[in-house]
Scaffold this motif. Structure first.
Motif, mmCIF file in Angstrom:
data_model
loop_
_atom_site.group_PDB
_atom_site.id
_atom_site.type_symbol
_atom_site.label_atom_id
_atom_site.label_comp_id
_atom_site.label_asym_id
_atom_site.label_seq_id
_atom_site.Cartn_x
_atom_site.Cartn_y
_atom_site.Cartn_z
ATOM 1 N N PHE A 83 5.192 7.836 34.250
ATOM 2 C CA PHE A 83 5.013 7.181 35.539
ATOM 3 C C PHE A 83 4.646 8.189 36.629
ATOM 4 O O PHE A 83 3.825 7.893 37.487
ATOM 5 C CB PHE A 83 6.256 6.375 35.936
ATOM 6 N N SER A 84 5.245 9.380 36.616
ATOM 7 C CA SER A 84 4.870 10.368 37.630
ATOM 8 C C SER A 84 3.444 10.867 37.402
ATOM 9 O O SER A 84 2.714 11.129 38.364
ATOM 10 C CB SER A 84 5.869 11.534 37.665
ATOM 11 N N PHE A 85 3.021 10.967 36.143
ATOM 12 C CA PHE A 85 1.629 11.307 35.846
ATOM 13 C C PHE A 85 0.699 10.237 36.430
ATOM 14 O O PHE A 85 -0.298 10.552 37.077
ATOM 15 C CB PHE A 85 1.422 11.439 34.333
ATOM 16 N N LEU A 86 1.047 8.965 36.219
ATOM 17 C CA LEU A 86 0.212 7.878 36.730
ATOM 18 C C LEU A 86 0.266 7.788 38.261
ATOM 19 O O LEU A 86 -0.721 7.396 38.889
ATOM 20 C CB LEU A 86 0.593 6.555 36.081
ATOM 21 N N ASP A 87 1.396 8.167 38.861
ATOM 22 C CA ASP A 87 1.461 8.212 40.329
ATOM 23 C C ASP A 87 0.471 9.245 40.867
ATOM 24 O O ASP A 87 -0.239 8.995 41.840
ATOM 25 C CB ASP A 87 2.867 8.558 40.810
ATOM 26 N N ASP A 88 0.423 10.407 40.227
ATOM 27 C CA ASP A 88 -0.538 11.442 40.599
ATOM 28 C C ASP A 88 -1.960 10.920 40.398
ATOM 29 O O ASP A 88 -2.828 11.084 41.259
ATOM 30 C CB ASP A 88 -0.298 12.703 39.762
ATOM 31 N N LEU A 89 -2.187 10.264 39.280
ATOM 32 C CA LEU A 89 -3.501 9.707 38.972
ATOM 33 C C LEU A 89 -3.901 8.642 40.005
ATOM 34 O O LEU A 89 -5.054 8.588 40.449
ATOM 35 C CB LEU A 89 -3.490 9.123 37.565
ATOM 36 N N LYS A 90 -2.944 7.822 40.413
ATOM 37 C CA LYS A 90 -3.215 6.782 41.412
ATOM 38 C C LYS A 90 -3.680 7.407 42.728
ATOM 39 O O LYS A 90 -4.632 6.933 43.346
ATOM 40 C CB LYS A 90 -1.960 5.933 41.632
ATOM 41 N N THR A 91 -3.058 8.493 43.137
ATOM 42 C CA THR A 91 -3.473 9.198 44.351
ATOM 43 C C THR A 91 -4.904 9.699 44.218
ATOM 44 O O THR A 91 -5.719 9.562 45.132
ATOM 45 C CB THR A 91 -2.524 10.380 44.629
ATOM 46 N N ASP A 127 -9.237 15.194 35.762
ATOM 47 C CA ASP A 127 -8.709 16.169 36.724
ATOM 48 C C ASP A 127 -7.201 16.336 36.566
ATOM 49 O O ASP A 127 -6.685 17.452 36.567
ATOM 50 C CB ASP A 127 -9.019 15.743 38.162
ATOM 51 N N ALA A 128 -6.491 15.222 36.436
ATOM 52 C CA ALA A 128 -5.027 15.274 36.290
ATOM 53 C C ALA A 128 -4.634 15.961 34.985
ATOM 54 O O ALA A 128 -3.673 16.742 34.947
ATOM 55 C CB ALA A 128 -4.442 13.865 36.346
ATOM 56 N N ILE A 129 -5.378 15.698 33.917
ATOM 57 C CA ILE A 129 -5.098 16.334 32.624
ATOM 58 C C ILE A 129 -5.358 17.836 32.713
ATOM 59 O O ILE A 129 -4.519 18.653 32.301
ATOM 60 C CB ILE A 129 -5.946 15.693 31.505
ATOM 61 N N ARG A 130 -6.515 18.223 33.254
ATOM 62 C CA ARG A 130 -6.884 19.649 33.353
ATOM 63 C C ARG A 130 -5.905 20.422 34.221
ATOM 64 O O ARG A 130 -5.586 21.573 33.924
ATOM 65 C CB ARG A 130 -8.298 19.786 33.905
#
Length: 169
Positions: A83-91, A127-130
């Motif tokens: 969920f925190s990964f997806l929160d970052d992705l949402k931003t 971008d979030a993965i890298r």
């Protein structure tokens, strides 16, 4: 006339795409970020799929249109989660949406959804993965999750999950 008769028995479908993190299948858990094409909002939810294909609240995965775009290493021992990964992705998605005019349309077809994936979803996810690949190892537990783009067709426009369970922003 035959076409209108067919439309009575063949309901309309609404194309969309989502980012899923985790493994598909029984006893696995996936966490999903869905960018609603009709209005550009996002919804997040997690669930345990009963099968290896996405089929949830009237949204069904399109055959052969799931793409694994990478793996995300999360510091679960330090409190980082899907969920925190997806929160970052949402931003990141909302930032890219401001730069993209393609989401202003009320009706989205498969071509527009594919464009949304190429200009907003996929670049934001990569971008979030890298960014996470460049971090040092956590002193606590880490977990690696596959990240997918999944094309779905929905039985109605808007979000996938019922409003009572929805986390939309």
């Amino acid at each position: 006339m035959l076409a209108s008769f067919k439309n009575i028995f063949t309901p309309s479908t609404y194309p969309s795409a989502l980012i899923a993190i985790g493994n598909f299948g029984p006893r696995a858990t996936i966490t999903v970020l869905h960018l609603v094409p009709e209005n550009g909002t996002t919804e997040q939810f997690g669930f345990t799929p009963s099968q290896t294909k996405f089929n949830h609240y009237g949204a069904k995965e399109q055959p052969k249109l799931r793409e694994q775009i990478g793996t995300a290493t999360l510091y679960v021992g330090d409190g980082e989660s899907e969920f925190s990964f997806l929160d970052d992705l949402k931003t990141r998605i909302h930032k890219r949406q401001k730069d993209s005019l393609s989401l202003k349309q009320e009706e989205q077809g498969y071509a527009e959804v594919a464009q949304m994936v190429q200009t907003v979803l996929k670049p934001a996810a990569l971008d979030a993965i890298r960014e996470r690949e460049g971090r040092g190892r956590s002193m606590n537990a880490t977990q690696t999750y596959p990240v997918y783009i999944v094309y779905v067709k929905r039985s109605k426009p808007g979000g996938i999950i019922p409003t009572d369970f929805r986390s939309i922003s």
